[in-house]
Design a protein around this motif. Structure first.
Motif, short mmCIF file in Angstrom:
data_model
loop_
_atom_site.label_atom_id
_atom_site.label_comp_id
_atom_site.label_asym_id
_atom_site.label_seq_id
_atom_site.Cartn_x
_atom_site.Cartn_y
_atom_site.Cartn_z
N ASN A 297 0.92 -1.15 0.01
CA ASN A 297 0.07 -0.06 -0.19
C ASN A 297 0.90 1.35 0.14
N PHE A 298 1.96 1.30 0.97
CA PHE A 298 2.83 2.24 0.84
C PHE A 298 3.49 2.52 -0.40
N LEU A 299 3.91 1.43 -1.14
CA LEU A 299 4.71 1.71 -2.39
C LEU A 299 3.73 2.22 -3.17
N LYS A 300 2.28 1.82 -3.45
CA LYS A 300 1.56 2.19 -4.51
C LYS A 300 1.38 3.67 -4.24
N ILE A 301 1.25 4.24 -2.95
CA ILE A 301 0.92 5.55 -2.79
C ILE A 301 2.07 6.75 -3.02
N VAL A 302 3.25 6.36 -2.71
CA VAL A 302 4.35 6.85 -2.87
C VAL A 302 4.82 7.11 -4.44
N THR A 303 4.31 6.11 -5.39
CA THR A 303 4.71 6.32 -6.54
C THR A 303 3.54 6.44 -7.40
N GLY A 304 2.43 6.92 -6.69
CA GLY A 304 1.25 7.66 -7.41
C GLY A 304 0.16 6.62 -8.05
N VAL A 305 0.37 5.49 -7.47
CA VAL A 305 -0.55 4.24 -8.16
C VAL A 305 -1.84 4.55 -7.18
N ARG A 306 -3.05 4.17 -7.84
CA ARG A 306 -4.32 4.51 -7.00
C ARG A 306 -4.48 3.43 -6.07
N ALA A 307 -4.90 3.95 -4.63
CA ALA A 307 -5.03 3.18 -3.39
C ALA A 307 -6.42 3.53 -2.74
N ASP A 308 -7.25 2.31 -2.36
CA ASP A 308 -8.22 2.70 -1.77
C ASP A 308 -8.10 3.57 -0.51
N GLU A 309 -6.97 3.38 0.35
CA GLU A 309 -6.71 3.92 1.69
C GLU A 309 -5.26 4.02 1.83
N ASP A 310 -4.84 4.94 2.80
CA ASP A 310 -3.52 5.15 3.11
C ASP A 310 -2.98 4.45 4.50
N LEU A 311 -2.74 3.41 4.48
CA LEU A 311 -2.45 2.50 5.64
C LEU A 311 -1.42 2.97 6.53
N VAL A 312 -0.38 3.78 5.86
CA VAL A 312 0.94 4.55 6.74
C VAL A 312 0.54 5.84 7.08
N ASP A 313 0.12 6.66 6.27
CA ASP A 313 -0.27 7.93 6.44
C ASP A 313 0.75 8.73 7.21
N ASP A 314 1.92 9.06 6.51
CA ASP A 314 2.90 9.85 7.13
C ASP A 314 3.20 10.95 6.19
N ALA A 315 4.37 11.65 6.45
CA ALA A 315 5.05 12.78 5.53
C ALA A 315 5.44 11.82 4.39
N TRP A 316 5.73 10.71 4.15
CA TRP A 316 6.24 10.33 2.99
C TRP A 316 4.91 10.02 2.08
N THR A 317 4.06 9.47 2.43
CA THR A 317 2.81 9.46 1.60
C THR A 317 1.95 10.82 1.39
N SER A 318 2.05 11.75 2.27
CA SER A 318 1.57 13.02 1.96
C SER A 318 2.41 13.86 0.95
N THR A 319 3.65 13.54 0.54
CA THR A 319 4.22 14.00 -0.48
C THR A 319 4.77 13.11 -1.67
N ALA A 320 3.60 12.20 -1.93
CA ALA A 320 3.89 11.35 -2.90
C ALA A 320 3.92 11.91 -4.14
N ARG A 321 3.20 12.90 -4.48
CA ARG A 321 3.09 13.47 -5.89
C ARG A 321 4.46 14.20 -6.23
N LEU A 322 5.33 14.53 -4.99
CA LEU A 322 6.80 14.99 -5.46
C LEU A 322 7.76 13.98 -5.57
N GLN A 323 7.48 12.80 -5.25
CA GLN A 323 8.56 11.80 -5.20
C GLN A 323 8.92 11.38 -6.70
N GLU A 324 8.22 11.61 -7.81
CA GLU A 324 8.27 11.17 -9.02
C GLU A 324 9.74 11.58 -9.56
N LYS A 325 10.27 12.80 -9.16
CA LYS A 325 11.34 13.26 -9.52
C LYS A 325 12.71 12.42 -9.06
#
Length: 595
Positions: A297-325
């Motif tokens: 779930n974490f891997l999907k969210i931080v790489t922009g893949v659709r997920a129904d929920e955020d199980l980890v919900d921390d600073a990494w997942t909240s900045t997922a959009r920025l990590q594609e760089k």
């Protein structure tokens, strides 16, 4: 879109701050500790033990005892391989967590997804972001659980791997006089294994005490990883470097030393940490398969893949959009390029404005606060997290020394660190200057590998670039597996990546054993096709990285022209490997004629 800031003004500010820090010598500003300052690479944790050289044989030999090597051993053991030997330079398992025991050390990825094999060992970490000692103990527990101590060789460095064309096995030579034989070799020598020191003029003339954070000297400082550095009560301490390690070290140095001078070239971005003990009720509620679900779930969210929920919900997942760089992904491919880039940049500006505002709110002295503000894009440097670092600069006995305009520390004398012509007299210099990142023993030349007919692997890769199938194996070098970021996919939770890699290697070896095939080696066609895929899908990150402040992410301001990572990202890559294994792909590496 109504903005409360001027994007062009921020772009100009970023460019100006970058220019203050660019150095003409790039990575040459650093020195390898083993080459010029050997004492900084010594093992302070385990007394050296003599032993007789080994001349035996094993089925699988693993180079490296960090999480990659441990996972390779564990996954191979699960497939039925009994004869496994791990060779490790340190005195025990743990890799970077063996060496790094500095005050305040914790993981910055949630421990429930970072520590591997939790369900297999029946363990739930005590903290959301586990301290280093808990992580090291878990590494050792993996070694015990899977019987990897039985044939392990610690305090041993592999000097050469040489394929025997007649016997179809590897001859493994070490610095202990060993000459072992192995049917298969897995190289997991790590991407954070070789500490580096700055090449500061006069560094060797300093008469005080020095050490690298990865070799923390508690005999000198007193205390332990929890702090209590009583030995520094009357000491003036210089800390050189302000990356992820320094963020954790500085609060402890500030609390215990007589005075601390923090020498900073580039400030880190420092977000909220919010660590907390694990809730026993939550731990009791976990059901089988919980770690895999949470990790994926974490891997999907931080790489922009659709997920129904955020199980980890921390600073990494909240900045997922920025990590594609940093981590390429195909998740945003449907958005037009210009629109995508503008949306990304605006989101980046907003996040960095938030982090700069956090500095202003926490640091009392305006001048110091200004120097601690990160003026660059979010993924130009590894994000850091702390609830105590910034506040430490409010102490009267902690001084921030900005070295940007002098391009780092100018020189070191017998008793001082010099910046801008000012001498800061100190009793101790601690180097928080990091590691050679992403450079394995093979790529650095420290581990020579000779395949069929004596072919030199490094030379083969240097002429035309690396050529592998899926990053794991290379034609002409049978039964040799590489774990690491080369020509596969990466992620911020790198231990997850290593587990997927180890699982793949174990499945391939198991299938070779089942078919009684002695050589695992990609066909030329399969290897060429994969290299073409890597080239075709490679993300173009050069422009972004070229505009970044210098650091290890962009090769000190000189980004490589071409990415060697799978451009569709780790989620797609892991699915590709699973399909490859289940749909007959193994015929590309298992040559029936070698039975």
């Amino acid at each position: 879109m109504e903005l409360d800031f001027d994007p062009e003004a921020l772009r100009a500010k970023y460019r100006a701050e970058r220019e203050r820090r660019i150095r003409p010598d790039g990575n040459r500003q650093y020195r390898r500790t083993v080459d010029e300052f050997g004492s900084h690479a010594d093992d302070p944790h385990t007394e050296f033990t003599e032993r007789e050289p080994l001349h035996d044989s094993v089925e699988v030999l693993v180079v490296g005892g960090g999480f990659g090597g441990l996972l390779a051993g564990a996954r191979l053991r699960q497939t039925g391989v009994e004869s496994i030997r791990v060779i490790e330079e340190a005195g025990d398992f743990g890799g970077t967590w063996y060496w790094n025991r500095y005050p305040g050390i914790h993981c910055d990825i949630e421990s429930y997804i970072y520590l591997p094999l939790l369900e297999e060992l029946g363990y739930v970490p005590k903290w959301r972001y586990a301290p280093g000692e808990e992580i090291r103990q878990h590494a050792m527990a993996i070694g015990r659980h899977f019987g990897l101590y039985r044939d392990a060789c610690f305090q041993t460095r592999v000097r050469e791997l040489r394929w025997h064309d007649t016997d179809l096995e590897w001859i493994v030579s070490t610095d202990r006089g060993d000459e072992m034989r192995a049917g298969h070799v897995v190289i997991s020598s790590g991407t954070l294994s070789q500490p580096k020191l700055p090449g500061i003029p006069g560094i060797e003339t300093f008469r005080g005490h020095t050490f690298h954070t990865s070799r923390w000297d508690y005999d000198y400082t007193g205390g332990d990883a929890n702090g209590g550095l009583t030995g520094l009560a009357d000491k003036r301490v210089a800390l050189i470097g302000t990356g992820a390690t320094a963020i954790q070290v500085v609060p402890h140095l500030g609390a215990d030393a007589a005075h601390v001078y923090v020498f900073q070239r580039t400030p880190s971005s420092v977000d909220v940490r919010g660590n907390r003990p694990t809730d026993p009720g939550w731990a009791e509620s976990l059901r089988p398969g919980w770690q895999r679900r949470r990790r994926e779930n974490f891997l999907k969210i931080v790489t922009g893949v659709r997920a129904d929920e955020d199980l980890v919900d921390d600073a990494w997942t909240s900045t997922a959009r920025l990590q594609e760089k940093l981590i390429p992904t195909n998740a945003y491919a449907g958005v037009p390029a210009e629109e995508r880039e503008l949306a990304y940049e605006i989101a980046d500006f907003q996040k960095m404005n938030e982090l700069r505002a956090r500095v202003e709110a926490m640091v009392e002295d305006p001048e110091t606060a200004e120097r601690l503000k990160p003026w660059y894009r979010y993924m130009c440097k590894r994000p850091t997290f702390s609830d105590t670092y910034l506040q430490t600069f409010n102490r009267p006995d902690v001084t921030l020394v900005d070295t940007a305009d002098s391009h780092g520390v100018e020189r070191i004398t017998e008793n001082a660190v010099v910046v801008g012509g000012v001498e800061y007299e100190v009793d101790c210099v601690i180097f928080a200057t990091g590691f050679e990142v992403g450079v394995s023993g093979v790529l650095s030349g420290r581990l020579p590998v000779y395949g069929r007919g004596g072919a030199d692997l490094l030379r083969t890769w240097m002429s035309g670039g690396p050529r592998t199938l899926h990053g794991f194996y290379c034609q002409g070098f049978p039964n040799l597996f590489h774990l690491g970021p080369l020509q596969n996919a990466s992620a911020v939770n790198y231990v997850h990546i290593l587990d997927e890699q180890a699982t793949h290697v174990a499945e391939v070896v198991a299938e070779a054993r089942k078919r009684q095939i002695r050589c695992v080696e990609p066909t030329a066609e399969a290897q060429d096709a994969w290299v073409a895929t890597i080239r075709r899908k490679a993300a173009d990150l050069h422009r972004f990285q070229a505009e970044c402040t210098p650091g290890y992410y962009n090769n000190e301001g000189r980004p490589r022209e071409r990415s060697e990572s799978y451009g569709d990202g780790p989620v797609a890559f892991h699915e590709l490997l699973r399909r490859w294994r289940s749909e007959g792909g193994m015929r590309e590496v298992l040559a029936e004629g070698e039975a």
